[in-house]
Design an enzyme around this catalytic site. Structure first.
Site, short mmCIF file in Angstrom:
data_model
loop_
_atom_site.label_atom_id
_atom_site.label_comp_id
_atom_site.label_asym_id
_atom_site.label_seq_id
_atom_site.Cartn_x
_atom_site.Cartn_y
_atom_site.Cartn_z
N ASP A 1 2.29 27.53 -56.08
CA ASP A 1 0.80 27.18 -56.65
C ASP A 1 0.59 25.77 -56.12
O ASP A 1 -0.52 25.20 -56.26
CB ASP A 1 0.96 27.03 -58.01
CG ASP A 1 1.58 26.18 -58.56
OD1 ASP A 1 2.71 25.63 -58.05
OD2 ASP A 1 1.65 25.80 -59.89
N ASP B 1 6.99 28.28 -56.68
CA ASP B 1 6.05 29.58 -57.10
C ASP B 1 4.68 29.34 -56.21
O ASP B 1 3.84 30.18 -56.48
CB ASP B 1 5.77 29.51 -58.70
CG ASP B 1 4.92 28.20 -58.86
OD1 ASP B 1 5.01 27.39 -58.27
OD2 ASP B 1 3.89 28.38 -60.02
N SER C 1 8.65 26.88 -61.29
CA SER C 1 7.82 25.94 -60.12
C SER C 1 8.80 25.13 -59.13
O SER C 1 9.67 25.69 -58.64
CB SER C 1 6.77 25.19 -60.91
OG SER C 1 6.09 24.42 -59.92
N ASP D 1 6.16 25.19 -52.84
CA ASP D 1 7.06 24.88 -53.99
C ASP D 1 7.62 26.07 -54.36
O ASP D 1 7.18 27.01 -53.67
CB ASP D 1 6.64 23.87 -55.00
CG ASP D 1 5.33 24.82 -55.85
OD1 ASP D 1 4.77 25.41 -55.34
OD2 ASP D 1 5.44 24.55 -57.10
#
EC number: 5.4.2.10
Length: 449
Positions: free
Chosen positions: A245, A243, A101, A241
């Site tokens: 999400d 990833d 992440s 960010d």
């Protein structure tokens, strides 16, 4: 939360904490635990972000799955929420994301989704963990035709962006959108989607090299996208960010519009359309007081959970709510996807701008944020929870609460992924909060180290 699995899967420095040996075991044991009640040959969908260690860990984990007779669909570099969606869409038995992440490039992580695209319940993670921590393997080694195989899904990005387009009833023609891809998982899907929707896209940090993910860019560095928006005269800036999400947006003046504001804007729009289920938004204990005040004006409530999008999601599923999230930009539109989704959040926010025919700065005025100060105290992992037993720390917290006199609050929260205790103060006077939070964080470091 166990010793291997934190609040967001297994995470650590790749090849030191998160080794290929561990990834292999997570593949084998994960396959066994998730598939032991299933009598058919299973398949798993695997996606990853742009970290250099992604190939290493995917290869090791894939070997673990194949040895258990599980077929692997390799999705390539893709946002975490895309893996959640494609696990359902491709009818996989479970999904895996290899990503850390927002953490620096040397970190990586592994998290599982069930066949519906939800993160695993704690008790299932604990079963996997028990095998691995006790050095227990399972007595299954497939042979011959029963060994698993790998297929590569060349159309994974297209499948995801096509799905996202179905959530909209309008295009983005006439809009100029600045995008900071954070050198992460959305570097191809974000510009593709926005261009197909008719927007003019100005893109930065879309050249990942395995080590530059989140480095001076992305959602934890909103000043970067803010400067770009002002430079090119964009209508909105969106920043992801590693990833993808989560999403942080900036308005046409370069001012940050965080997750709380995004939920207020989209929540009020959904309320007007009669689509905000039970007139509730789910936030966390870190959500700004301003969010509650804004939603109350429209006859809506904010239900608060512990910090972590998994807890927000649990509350949403249990309560039958459709919108929830975190100030950090994890926003969940449960009518469409089962996890925080930066790209989905971006297009819902932009669609609201179009529907209301207003600039983002205007829409953001629905909520006034109280000043919040967050200071991290560096504390060894084993001492993170001990602050509650320290009388001097607790006395200091009580004294601060008395000083804020009902017009603010103190929140102490051990990090789920790092050796930190987070000290958050909220109130009316920013300068006073800075001093109080810094002093309290220093005290916690002194007492707990």
């Amino acid at each position: 939360m166990g010793k291997l699995f934190g609040t967001d899967g297994v995470r650590g420095i790749a090849n030191r904490d998160l080794t290929p040996e561990l990834a292999y075991q997570l593949g084998r044991i994960g396959a066994y635990v998730l598939n032991k009640d299933n009598n058919k040959r299973a398949k798993v969908a695997i996606g990853k972000d742009t970290r250099i260690s992604g190939d290493l860990l995917e290869s090791a984990m894939t070997a673990g799955f194949l040895s258990m007779g599980v077929d692997v669909i390799s999705l390539g570099v893709l946002p975490t929420p895309a893996v959640a969606y494609l696990t359902r869409h491709l009818k996989a038995d479970f999904g895996v994301v290899i990503s850390a992440s927002h953490n620096p490039a040397e970190y990586n992580g592994i998290k599982f989704f069930n066949r519906e695209g939800y993160k695993l319940p704690d008790e299932v993670e604990e079963q996997i963990e028990a095998y691995i921590l006790n050095n227990r393997d399972v007595d299954i080694r497939m042979e011959g035709k029963d060994v698993g195989t790998v297929t590569v899904d060349e159309k994974s990005i297209e499948e995801y962006t096509d799905f996202l387009k179905t959530t909209l009833d309008r295009d983005f023609k006439g809009l100029k959108i600045a995008v900071d891809a954070g050198n992460g998982a959305a570097y191809r899907s974000a510009p593709k989607l926005l261009k197909e929707l008719g927007a003019e896209v100005i893109l930065i940090n879309d050249t990942p090299d395995g080590m530059n993910i989140n480095k001076g860019c992305g959602s934890t560095n909103p000043e970067v996208i803010g400067a770009l928006v002002k430079e090119v005269g964009a209508d909105i800036g969106i920043s992801f960010d590693g990833d993808a999400d989560r999403l942080i947006a900036v308005d046409e003046n370069g001012e940050v519009v965080d997750g709380d504001h995004i939920m207020a804007i989209c929540g009020i729009c959904l309320k007007k359309q009669g689509k905000l289920k039970n007139d509730v938004i789910v936030g966390t204990v870190m959500s700004n007081i301003g969010l509650e005040i804004a939603m109350k004006e429209y006859g809506c409530n904010v239900v608060k959970t512990k910090v972590g999008d998994r807890y927000v999601l649990e509350e949403m599923v249990q309560g039958g709510y459709c919108l929830g999230g975190e100030q950090s930009g994890h926003v969940i539109f449960l009518d469409y996807n089962t996890t925080g989704d930066g790209l989905l959040t971006a297009i819902q926010l932009i669609a609201t701008m179009k529907a209301e025919n207003k600039k983002l700065s205007e829409l953001a005025k629905v909520m006034t944020s109280y000043p919040q100060v967050l200071v991290n105290a560096k504390v060894k992992n084993e001492n993170k929870e001990v602050y509650q037993n320290d009388a001097i720390i607790m006395q200091s917290i009580t004294a601060i609460e008395n000083k804020l006199a009902g017009e603010g609050r103190v929140l102490i929260r051990p990090s789920g992924t790092e050796p930190l205790v987070r000290v958050m103060l909220e109130g009316k006077n920013q300068e006073e909060l800075n001093v109080l939070a810094t002093d309290l964080a220093k005290l916690i470091e002194q007492r707990l180290n």
